[in-house]
Design a protein around this motif. Structure first.
Motif, PDB file in Angstrom:
ATOM      1  N   MET A 173      -2.356  -4.661  34.236  1.00 12.70           N
ATOM      2  CA  MET A 173      -3.358  -5.403  35.212  1.00 12.70           C
ATOM      3  C   MET A 173      -4.207  -4.707  35.148  1.00 12.70           C
ATOM      4  O   MET A 173      -6.055  -5.182  35.311  1.00 12.70           O
ATOM      5  N   ASP A 182      -5.358  -1.605  34.331  1.00 14.04           N
ATOM      6  CA  ASP A 182      -6.338  -1.643  32.221  1.00 14.04           C
ATOM      7  C   ASP A 182      -6.765  -2.902  32.194  1.00 14.04           C
ATOM      8  O   ASP A 182      -8.137  -2.547  31.279  1.00 14.04           O
ATOM      9  N   GLY A 183      -5.750  -3.432  32.259  1.00 13.15           N
ATOM     10  CA  GLY A 183      -7.014  -5.187  31.438  1.00 13.15           C
ATOM     11  C   GLY A 183      -7.917  -4.934  32.073  1.00 13.15           C
ATOM     12  O   GLY A 183      -9.228  -5.849  30.888  1.00 13.15           O
ATOM     13  N   SER A 184      -8.418  -5.390  33.654  1.00 15.81           N
ATOM     14  CA  SER A 184      -9.522  -5.515  33.163  1.00 15.81           C
ATOM     15  C   SER A 184     -10.217  -4.135  33.480  1.00 15.81           C
ATOM     16  O   SER A 184     -11.794  -4.063  32.765  1.00 15.81           O
ATOM     17  N   LEU A 185     -10.566  -2.764  33.388  1.00  8.62           N
ATOM     18  CA  LEU A 185     -10.887  -1.807  33.126  1.00  8.62           C
ATOM     19  C   LEU A 185     -10.935  -1.714  31.329  1.00  8.62           C
ATOM     20  O   LEU A 185     -12.530  -1.460  30.976  1.00  8.62           O
ATOM     21  N   LEU A 244     -11.421  -4.111  29.667  1.00  3.29           N
ATOM     22  CA  LEU A 244     -13.139  -5.292  29.612  1.00  3.29           C
ATOM     23  C   LEU A 244     -13.756  -4.921  29.961  1.00  3.29           C
ATOM     24  O   LEU A 244     -15.431  -5.987  30.288  1.00  3.29           O
ATOM     25  N   GLY A 245     -14.536  -3.363  30.581  1.00  3.80           N
ATOM     26  CA  GLY A 245     -15.991  -2.706  30.670  1.00  3.80           C
ATOM     27  C   GLY A 245     -16.091  -3.490  32.488  1.00  3.80           C
ATOM     28  O   GLY A 245     -17.082  -4.127  33.129  1.00  3.80           O
ATOM     29  N   ALA A 246     -14.503  -4.088  33.494  1.00  2.19           N
ATOM     30  CA  ALA A 246     -15.073  -3.865  34.696  1.00  2.19           C
ATOM     31  C   ALA A 246     -14.641  -2.536  35.554  1.00  2.19           C
ATOM     32  O   ALA A 246     -14.459  -1.866  34.761  1.00  2.19           O
ATOM     33  N   THR A 247     -15.824  -2.320  36.709  1.00  2.00           N
ATOM     34  CA  THR A 247     -16.052  -1.181  37.315  1.00  2.00           C
ATOM     35  C   THR A 247     -14.365  -0.556  38.344  1.00  2.00           C
ATOM     36  O   THR A 247     -14.147  -1.671  37.905  1.00  2.00           O
ATOM     37  N   GLU A 259     -15.152  -3.731  41.018  1.00  2.00           N
ATOM     38  CA  GLU A 259     -14.832  -5.496  40.269  1.00  2.00           C
ATOM     39  C   GLU A 259     -12.931  -5.341  39.724  1.00  2.00           C
ATOM     40  O   GLU A 259     -12.578  -6.407  40.097  1.00  2.00           O
ATOM     41  N   THR A 260     -12.701  -4.424  39.600  1.00  2.00           N
ATOM     42  CA  THR A 260     -11.379  -4.615  39.505  1.00  2.00           C
ATOM     43  C   THR A 260     -10.317  -4.919  40.388  1.00  2.00           C
ATOM     44  O   THR A 260      -9.703  -5.817  40.708  1.00  2.00           O
ATOM     45  N   GLN A 298     -11.220  -8.720  42.003  1.00  2.00           N
ATOM     46  CA  GLN A 298     -11.441  -9.966  41.188  1.00  2.00           C
ATOM     47  C   GLN A 298      -9.545  -9.576  40.120  1.00  2.00           C
ATOM     48  O   GLN A 298      -9.581 -10.500  40.409  1.00  2.00           O
ATOM     49  N   VAL A 299      -9.247  -8.926  40.972  1.00  2.00           N
ATOM     50  CA  VAL A 299      -8.209  -9.128  40.031  1.00  2.00           C
ATOM     51  C   VAL A 299      -6.645  -8.271  40.660  1.00  2.00           C
ATOM     52  O   VAL A 299      -6.210  -8.856  40.716  1.00  2.00           O
ATOM     53  N   MET A 342     -10.031   5.592  27.971  1.00  2.00           N
ATOM     54  CA  MET A 342      -9.064   4.367  28.732  1.00  2.00           C
ATOM     55  C   MET A 342      -8.358   5.638  29.783  1.00  2.00           C
ATOM     56  O   MET A 342      -8.375   5.823  30.892  1.00  2.00           O
ATOM     57  N   VAL A 400     -18.162   2.308  31.953  1.00  2.00           N
ATOM     58  CA  VAL A 400     -17.966   0.781  32.646  1.00  2.00           C
ATOM     59  C   VAL A 400     -18.937   0.334  30.657  1.00  2.00           C
ATOM     60  O   VAL A 400     -17.624  -0.928  30.168  1.00  2.00           O
ATOM     61  N   ARG A 408     -16.414   0.711  27.652  1.00  2.00           N
ATOM     62  CA  ARG A 408     -15.365  -0.456  27.098  1.00  2.00           C
ATOM     63  C   ARG A 408     -16.042  -1.996  27.107  1.00  2.00           C
ATOM     64  O   ARG A 408     -14.531  -2.352  26.428  1.00  2.00           O
ATOM     65  N   ALA A 409     -17.186  -2.275  27.745  1.00  2.00           N
ATOM     66  CA  ALA A 409     -17.294  -4.010  27.469  1.00  2.00           C
ATOM     67  C   ALA A 409     -17.829  -3.660  25.797  1.00  2.00           C
ATOM     68  O   ALA A 409     -17.630  -4.489  25.151  1.00  2.00           O
ATOM     69  N   PHE A 451      -3.909  -4.727  24.906  1.00  5.33           N
ATOM     70  CA  PHE A 451      -2.780  -3.883  25.445  1.00  5.33           C
ATOM     71  C   PHE A 451      -1.003  -4.681  25.133  1.00  5.33           C
ATOM     72  O   PHE A 451      -0.982  -5.255  24.468  1.00  5.33           O
ATOM     73  N   ASN A 493      -1.051  -8.817  28.852  1.00  6.51           N
ATOM     74  CA  ASN A 493      -1.434  -9.172  30.698  1.00  6.51           C
ATOM     75  C   ASN A 493      -2.314 -10.335  31.071  1.00  6.51           C
ATOM     76  O   ASN A 493      -3.360  -9.281  31.692  1.00  6.51           O
ATOM     77  N   PHE A 518      -4.665 -11.993  33.208  1.00  9.39           N
ATOM     78  CA  PHE A 518      -4.771 -11.114  35.230  1.00  9.39           C
ATOM     79  C   PHE A 518      -3.904 -12.914  35.612  1.00  9.39           C
ATOM     80  O   PHE A 518      -3.817 -14.666  34.924  1.00  9.39           O
ATOM     81  N   TYR A 551     -13.789 -14.458  32.670  1.00  6.65           N
ATOM     82  CA  TYR A 551     -13.583 -12.774  33.678  1.00  6.65           C
ATOM     83  C   TYR A 551     -14.629 -11.802  33.263  1.00  6.65           C
ATOM     84  O   TYR A 551     -15.976 -11.193  33.659  1.00  6.65           O
ATOM     85  N   ILE A 566     -18.820 -10.779  34.170  1.00  8.40           N
ATOM     86  CA  ILE A 566     -18.638  -9.719  35.331  1.00  8.40           C
ATOM     87  C   ILE A 566     -19.717  -8.750  34.115  1.00  8.40           C
ATOM     88  O   ILE A 566     -20.599  -8.403  34.980  1.00  8.40           O
ATOM     89  N   HIS A 567     -20.321  -8.858  33.904  1.00 10.73           N
ATOM     90  CA  HIS A 567     -21.160  -8.491  31.983  1.00 10.73           C
ATOM     91  C   HIS A 567     -22.531  -9.472  32.397  1.00 10.73           C
ATOM     92  O   HIS A 567     -23.328  -8.966  32.091  1.00 10.73           O
TER      93      HIS A 567
END
Lengths: 487, 265
Positions: free
Chosen positions: A369, A371-374, A376-379, A382-383, A386-387, B66, B94, B97-98, B104, B108, B110, B120, B124-125
């Motif tokens: 969970m 990893d999925g958020s990170l 996507l470029g979330a800090t 934020e992870t 929000q997650v 990562m 950060v 990664r965007a 994965f 996964n 959310f 999501y 955030i962006h």
């Protein structure tokens, strides 16, 4: 033969059974362990089990049942006229038992011979004096019917004891022989022992459950007693709590319930944010080394006895608050004991509950969970916000509810920190009191146990029990629902 | 399955998107990746194959940093994305990664609604100025994830309620929604049944038109079906890298040949 001797004999029989059973089983397999169905120790255990388990069970039942049977048969033989006015059969029976016990002690100490104890009559000797000389104090002179009954009681008891000793030892021996008779190589001792282990586990579990049921029943019966003496409506909706032991009390529950809820609310307002933030730090940000140090330290808080927290409230937090909000400061506060004092200290007590449970729950959120958020470029934050927290939320709510039921049931901090005045007030700097604190004060007074002033404690206890049970059930339900999500 | 239909499109561009030079990765004392040099092309599907523990996933995770989230992991060497070193201190991982999205091994989603899952990243962006734009981004991403038709009537039901294959396509849509330039996929089909796998593979081939896709896979058939370039990793080193059809038909290195014929692995 005293019960301790019987137990020692049973134990010796078990050891003997283990050794002999093992040897006999091995012998039947020609000394080769591989020809046995089970490992040799299982055969030994089987014999020991059969020698001891039924005998111990019989012993336990006998010890419970015998006094009941003897009491009722002695009571039945009591002459009708012997019970004086203002007394009752149960009071007389407790006299009888006391005299019988006294005679036993006297015989033990050598003040009376065994025959004397059985034949002595009230007219010839002053029993009260003679028992008094060996340290058995009786409240009044013993009349002849009580003494007769006591002697009969002793006679029945010793006969019963003799029969019990014989029956228990006989059963143990029978079990021993039966167990030994089965010691053949193909006998499935292992399966039987497994069953015995299972029975032991069931027994342990049922003791816990039965105790709970017993507690509930004792609460229920006394609560019913209370409501016979005091109207339920006045109890549940009364706005005044003014017990007076002379009678004519007003026993309205609402001021106490309000105090309980108000203090718990303040405690949770302290414990939830601090505990939750601490948990987030520990599980998401702290390095493993930091975590290894900080988490046990935080959990030390949970190990402090609540009376110590109470002292802390009384001696440190209370005076500190008074110096700020008291007469010299804002003049909101009269004395150190107040809702705020108790609430703050109770909040500190609850921090480890909230943080430790929340920490476990946050850790249970799968790494994928995060990893999925990170990914996507979330800090990191934020992870978490929000997650991770939404995923852990049901569990965190469960943790908070468990903490709430702790807060509601807490007593010592309230007794020392919040004062004893039952009042309905919104000012958090007023002294108030809670349900638990009043249960203590109602039961430790000098009141007659059958009066509504004492019985109200059970009604209060029942109310509290229902509230905390409800909270626990909701908490468990939420936590369980959450668990299903990831497994 | 029909291997060749996907391969016919060929490599459409020779632009180098990612270039790795002398990359070394250590987990504590373990030397996980040894001196890997590879150039990954834009608008191409590149497959990393190799036996378990050969370092292909580790290398993939280096491309969007990562591995930074693992304390004991150290990365040496240079990885350039469009000529810029992604391990330069000036680069914000950060932001990186965007640009380099990741899908994965295990789906996964959310524990949020399907809509919120996809929204999501854009949220955030700050990619959408208003709700209408966000709706549009979500729809486009779900269409590109080839799952729009299946979920358009239940956008606000939880993403965890979808089937495994749908969840994985949702995760791809989620990754696509932030408009990345590169998509990294770490065994995206290993938790899926053959039908869901076929759908995801189809999707990967379509995604190639817009992105550079790097996929780690245990299935050599899958590598052959979806990729144009294949890299074979063994014991932390890059053994061989080249056009997929060449790797599978005439490998140069004897280790590659052993692996694809099933003798090691």
């Amino acid at each position: 033969m005293p019960v301790s001797w019987i137990m020692i004999i049973l134990f010796a029989l078990a050891v003997l059974g283990y050794v002999l059973g093992r040897r006999r089983a091995l012998a039947s397999a020609g000394g080769d362990m591989r020809n046995l169905h089970s490992l040799p120790s299982y055969y030994g255990s089987h014999v020991a089990l059969f020698a001891v388990a039924p005998a111990v069970a019989l012993l336990a039942i006998w010890l419970v049942v015998q006094p009941m049977v003897i009491s009722s048969s002695v009571a039945r033989s009591f002459p009708d006229g012997a019970i004086s006015e203002g007394s009752s059969l149960s009071l007389v029976m407790s006299d009888v038992k006391r005299v019988a016990d006294g005679l036993n002690v006297a015989v033990e100490r050598g003040a009376l011979s065994a025959e004397e104890a059985g034949s002595v009559s009230a007219g010839a000797t002053n029993i009260r004096e003679r028992l008094g000389s060996v340290g058995v104090a009786l409240g009044s002179d013993v009349d002849s019917s009580v003494l007769d009954a006591a002697q009969k009681y002793r006679a029945y008891a010793s006969t019963g004891h003799l029969i019990m000793t014989l029956a228990v030892l006989g059963l143990a021996l029978t079990g021993f022989i039966y167990g030994m008779a089965q010691m053949r190589a193909e006998f499935r001792a292992r399966n039987i022992v497994e069953h015995a282990v299972k029975a032991l586990l069931v027994f342990a579990a049922s003791i816990a459950v039965l105790t709970t049921v017993g507690i509930i029943f004792s609460l229920i019966f006394n609560t019913i007693e209370f409501f016979k003496l005091y109207p339920a409506r006045d109890f549940f909706f009364g706005l005044t709590w003014a017990p007076s032991f002379g009678g004519g009390s007003e026993l309205g529950m609402l001021p106490l319930l309000w105090g309980t809820l108000y203090i718990s609310l303040i405690a949770l307002a302290v414990a939830v944010p601090i505990g939750l933030f601490a948990a987030i730090y520990l599980s998401e940000y702290a390095s493993p080394k930091m975590r290894a140090i900080a988490k046990p330290l935080l959990e030390v808080l949970a190990g402090i006895p609540t009376i110590v927290y109470g002292l802390f409230a009384l001696l440190t937090v209370g005076p500190l608050l008074v110096s700020i909000f008291g007469r010299e400061g804002l003049n909101w506060m009269q004395a150190g004991t107040a809702v705020m004092t108790a609430g703050l200290v109770m909040g500190v007590m609850l921090i480890p509950f909230v943080s430790s449970l929340s920490d476990d729950i946050i850790n249970a959120v799968p790494q994928t969970m995060r990893d999925g958020s990170l990914g996507l470029g979330a800090t990191h934050s934020e992870t978490v916000r929000q997650v991770v927290l939404p995923a852990a939320l049901p569990g965190i709510v469960g943790a908070i509810l468990l903490a709430a039921s702790r807060a509601i049931g807490e007593t010592m901090i309230v007794v020392l920190g919040a004062g004893a005045a039952a009042r309905l007030s919104l000012n958090p700097f007023d002294a108030m009191t809670t349900v638990t604190a009043k249960i203590v004060s109602q039961l430790t007074g000098d009141a007659d146990f059958a009066s509504p002033e004492a019985l109200v404690a059970f009604a209060l206890g029942m109310t509290l029990f229902v509230i905390t049970l409800g909270l626990n059930i909701i908490a468990l339900f939420i936590v369980r629902k959450y668990r299903e999500q990831y497994e | 399955m029909n291997d060749m239909t996907l391969l016919e499109r060929g490599v459409q561009t020779d632009d180098i998107k990612i270039s790795a030079r002398n990359v070394e990765v250590f987990y504590g004392d373990t030397h996980a990746i040894k001196n890997v040099n590879v150039e990954i092309q834009d608008k191409t599907v590149t497959a990393f194959i190799g036996p378990s523990g050969c370092g292909k996933s580790t290398f993939l995770r280096c491309i969007n940093r990562m591995n930074d989230t693992i304390d004991i992991c150290r990365v040496k060497g240079d990885i350039l994305l469009d000529g810029e070193d992604i391990y330069d201190p000036k680069v914000d991982p950060v932001q990186l990664r965007a640009k380099v999205g990741m899908v994965f091994q295990k789906p996964n989603p959310f524990p949020k609604s399907i809509y919120d899952n996809v929204a999501y990243g854009p949220k955030i962006h700050g990619l959408a100025r208003n709700k209408a734009e966000l709706d549009e981004i979500v729809e486009r991403a779900l269409r590109r994830g080839a799952i729009w038709d299946e979920v358009k009537d239940r956008l606000h039901s939880p993403g965890t309620g979808l089937s495994g294959g749908q969840q994985q396509r949702l995760c791809i849509a989620r990754a696509v929604a932030t408009e990345p330039e590169v998509l990294l996929m770490d065994e995206p089909c290993s938790a899926l049944d053959p039908i869901a796998t076929a759908q995801v593979e189809e999707l990967i081939d379509e995604l190639r038109q817009d992105y550079s896709v790097v996929i780690v896979t245990h299935s050599m058939q899958q590598a052959a079906r979806v990729s144009q370039k294949t890299a074979f990793f063994h014991l932390g080193t890059l053994v061989e890298y080249g056009a997929t059809d060449r790797i599978f038909t005439s490998p140069e290195d004897p280790r590659t040949e052993s692996y694809i014929t099933g003798r090691i692995g």
